[in-house]
Scaffold this motif. Structure first.
Motif: not given
Length: 295
Positions: A248-273
């Motif tokens: 549930x934590x992982x899923x909520x993390x995913x949906x929150x990030x997608x809600x805020x930054x869409x499909x942009x890359x993460x600041x740490x260099x990951x693919x984000x969503x």
């Protein structure tokens, strides 16, 4: 008996009598704490509440900082409980282990709900503060990495983000090299006479766990006769609760990030969503889930 309501830390209640009694509230609450340890002293609030240093001029950065700082505090407690639970399982002290694992699951629930607060940050609000984050990212959290390793998601390459801090790398490396919670659980099953193969009780703990039909068969012994193997059956359900909360934590993390930054890359260099979506497929205790089909 006092009419003053009480609560665990004395919010609004009269504390025990101490040397500082020169000033009192009409209901008996002490008001003068000169010479005594206060609530703020005990909790180190001066340091804790002065640890927020926004780098941008934007109002919403305080939310972003407090969200992640409080999550790190919860993770500190989670590691405290998780390490003790693993030690308790290794020592056959399952009563203590169950209490600690239940607490870890409740902590994870707190982390799940923390995303609800961060989700109030809109894309323009985050975009305004993002340049000030530079390359800093939750991906670099050494406490989170220790939690992942202690729960069995071992990946050697994930030691690298901590190489610039030798004292933190040492902690992550220790978690990587140690038996995980699931490893110790399988060793416990073997000590209790269940047919866990030696390949899963004595192995290179740094390697990712590989599911086994023989391990599922061993768990099935406990699940098919829970009264006979009550502690092992309960251990299986504690592991289920924990992984359920983690998913549930992982899923909520995913949906929150997608809600805020869409499909942009993460600041740490990951693919984000994209990276977070891959993490949803990670199963920590596989046989605990697959055995349900066989019951």
């Amino acid at each position: 008996m006092s009419d003053t309501p009480s609560c665990p830390f004395g919010y609004g209640a009269a504390p025990a009598t101490t040397a500082a009694t020169t000033a009192e509230h009409p209901h008996g609450a002490q008001l003068d704490f000169s010479g005594d340890m206060s609530y703020g002293d005990y909790l180190g609030l001066d340091a804790l509440l002065s640890a927020q240093h926004p780098r941008s001029p934007h109002h919403d950065e305080m939310l972003f900082i407090v969200q992640h700082q409080t999550s790190e505090l919860w993770m500190k407690l989670m590691l405290h409980e998780l390490r003790a639970a693993i030690a308790a399982v290794a020592a056959d002290q399952l009563g203590s282990a169950f209490k600690m694992l239940a607490r870890v699951s409740r902590i994870m629930e707190q982390l799940v709900h923390a995303w609800d607060v961060l989700a109030t940050m809109t894309p323009p609000e985050y975009s305004a503060i993002r340049p000030y984050l530079a390359r800093s990212s939750g991906f670099q959290s050494y406490q989170y990495r220790c939690i992942e390793f202690l729960l069995g998601n071992k990946q050697a390459e994930l030691l690298k983000p901590h190489a610039h801090r030798p004292e933190l790398l040492a902690q992550v490396d220790a978690a990587w090299r140690a038996p995980s919670l699931y490893d110790e659980s399988l060793r416990l099953l073997a000590r209790r006479g269940l047919p866990v193969p030696a390949s899963h009780t004595e192995r290179d703990w740094t390697q990712p766990y590989v599911a086994s039909p023989e391990v599922e068969a061993a768990w099935l012994v406990a699940y098919r006769a829970p009264q006979q193997h009550w502690e092992l059956y309960q251990l299986g359900e504690e592991l289920t609760d924990l992984e359920d909360a983690f998913r549930l934590w992982r899923f909520r993390h995913l949906t929150t990030v997608q809600r805020i930054i869409g499909d942009k890359r993460g600041t740490g260099g990951t693919s984000g969503v994209g990276y977070l979506r891959q993490m949803l497929d990670v199963v920590l205790f596989p046989e605990i889930w697959t055995l349900r089909t066989a019951l």
